[in-house]
Design a protein around this motif. Structure first.
Motif, mmCIF file in Angstrom:
data_model
loop_
_atom_site.group_PDB
_atom_site.id
_atom_site.type_symbol
_atom_site.label_atom_id
_atom_site.label_comp_id
_atom_site.label_asym_id
_atom_site.label_seq_id
_atom_site.Cartn_x
_atom_site.Cartn_y
_atom_site.Cartn_z
ATOM 1 N N ARG A 1 46.295 -59.993 -52.305
ATOM 2 C CA ARG A 1 46.198 -60.217 -53.762
ATOM 3 C C ARG A 1 45.088 -59.661 -54.628
ATOM 4 O O ARG A 1 44.731 -60.000 -55.549
ATOM 5 C CB ARG A 1 46.525 -62.027 -54.049
ATOM 6 N N TRP A 2 44.000 -59.111 -53.433
ATOM 7 C CA TRP A 2 42.697 -59.292 -54.580
ATOM 8 C C TRP A 2 42.134 -57.290 -54.677
ATOM 9 O O TRP A 2 41.860 -57.696 -55.673
ATOM 10 C CB TRP A 2 41.304 -59.537 -53.993
ATOM 11 N N LEU B 1 43.580 -54.395 -54.682
ATOM 12 C CA LEU B 1 44.192 -53.524 -55.767
ATOM 13 C C LEU B 1 43.384 -54.543 -57.216
ATOM 14 O O LEU B 1 43.744 -53.494 -58.292
ATOM 15 C CB LEU B 1 45.693 -53.644 -56.593
ATOM 16 N N ILE B 2 42.984 -55.285 -56.956
ATOM 17 C CA ILE B 2 42.391 -55.570 -58.636
ATOM 18 C C ILE B 2 41.231 -55.123 -58.368
ATOM 19 O O ILE B 2 41.386 -55.107 -60.146
ATOM 20 C CB ILE B 2 43.393 -57.606 -58.531
ATOM 21 N N ARG C 1 41.499 -51.622 -59.913
ATOM 22 C CA ARG C 1 41.489 -51.915 -61.545
ATOM 23 C C ARG C 1 40.119 -52.141 -62.059
ATOM 24 O O ARG C 1 40.321 -51.160 -63.131
ATOM 25 C CB ARG C 1 43.141 -52.921 -61.505
ATOM 26 N N MET D 1 39.433 -61.049 -64.543
ATOM 27 C CA MET D 1 40.178 -61.551 -65.570
ATOM 28 C C MET D 1 40.826 -61.947 -64.704
ATOM 29 O O MET D 1 41.221 -64.135 -65.523
ATOM 30 C CB MET D 1 41.110 -60.917 -66.290
ATOM 31 N N GLU D 2 40.607 -62.563 -63.420
ATOM 32 C CA GLU D 2 41.540 -63.721 -62.731
ATOM 33 C C GLU D 2 40.910 -64.311 -62.122
ATOM 34 O O GLU D 2 41.159 -65.693 -61.367
ATOM 35 C CB GLU D 2 42.534 -62.647 -61.484
#
Lengths: 173, 173
Positions: A21-22, A24-25, A28, A46-47
């Motif tokens: 869950r992290w 690729l964030i 990005r 942002m997340e």
DNA sequence: TGCAACCGATTGCGAAATGCAATCAGTTTT
DNA sequence: AAAACTGATTGCATTTCGCAATCGGTTGCA
């Protein structure tokens, strides 16, 4: 590090690299947000990533060959994280991912404008972007310099949407 | 179900759908392996998914609109899982993912041949494949029927590599 | 009719990952 | 000298994961 090797399937191996869950964030934010420092990624996320998760993923991505770390000359404690070629070539995947999400998921207008432009730009825009990233992160020469950078273009479009939404909200009020 | 909505970013939302270690593997087996039943996916899974994880992911993917379930007329207890259009349009992403993994990760020859052919086939091949999947899973008419199916082509190539490796091994011994 | 094989799951449980807050030692700025 | 900032680390409660065993029901075969 989890070197599962559940199978030699390319899709499986790719998932073992960034099928969480992290990861690729983080990539990005480095690619599209231009973030290079720990705090930038931590506070600019942002997340809302937690610092221990960020530290763990940065370490993991370095071990996997997706990132490198170097000292920042301006600050003895500061580290600069750089994308490797391996990470830079994720740009087409991120573009497709964004395009797919834009069609099927409840994306917000201001955050999907980048994906829309990147989709419309297609392979030529992706190539230009990757070229710019190689310049930024690997010190390669910019052989096709023409006009504003892709990141600046995307960022400007994002800000234009934000501004127009703010205007619409203020006139409506 | 985890409807986080950490942010409205297309990439983030996409990751919330299949940013885990199993969802895309299941979809890969349905798309490329033609698996439609629970046991097929369970026993045919190269990576060895556990039955509770499989059940959980199938349920989750249905809730997200990626899959549908129907009764199998031939067996009162049997369920047939079908891809929705949303899932079928993942084909280009899977193709890119496979292509990326083939370049950067230690893929096995026999498992990467599919990714290689799919990459070389490009968008036209992906379109043909998606058309075939729509026929299979959504009952749409096959408007561009020409030659063997994409899945059969990929499968034949895979088997040819396996056979040639087996031959090489036996002559060497 | 009996019975083994198969069907899509479900349960229990230990291990691992996650998310959050507090904290660290060192560096730079004020 | 103090405050703010650097990239982390630690402790802890919660959640998720992965594995094995098992469930009630269906089917095919003897």
């Amino acid at each position: 590090m989890s070197m599962d090797r559940r199978s030699g399937c390319p899709i499986n191996l790719s998932l073992e690299v960034f099928g969480d869950r992290w990861s690729l964030i983080i990539l990005r934010d480095m690619i599209f947000g231009g973030r290079r420092h720990f705090r930038e990624m931590l506070n600019g996320s942002m997340e809302g990533i937690a610092s221990n998760i960020l530290a763990d993923r940065l370490k993991r991505l370095m071990e996997l060959g997706m990132l490198t770390k170097a000292d920042d000359p301006s600050h003895k404690q500061k580290a600069i994280y750089s994308l490797t070629e391996m990470a830079i070539t994720l740009v087409p995947i991120l573009a497709h991912l964004g395009a797919w999400g834009r069609v099927w998921l409840p994306v917000s207008d201001e955050l999907s404008i980048r994906a829309e432009l990147l989709e419309k730009g297609g392979q030529p825009m992706w190539d230009k972007f990757m070229d710019e990233l190689r310049h930024e992160h690997l010190g390669m020469p910019l052989d096709t310099m023409s006009g504003p950078s892709v990141r600046a273009t995307l960022q400007a479009a994002y800000e234009a949407v934000v501004a127009s939404k703010a205007l619409a909200a203020s006139t409506a009020a």
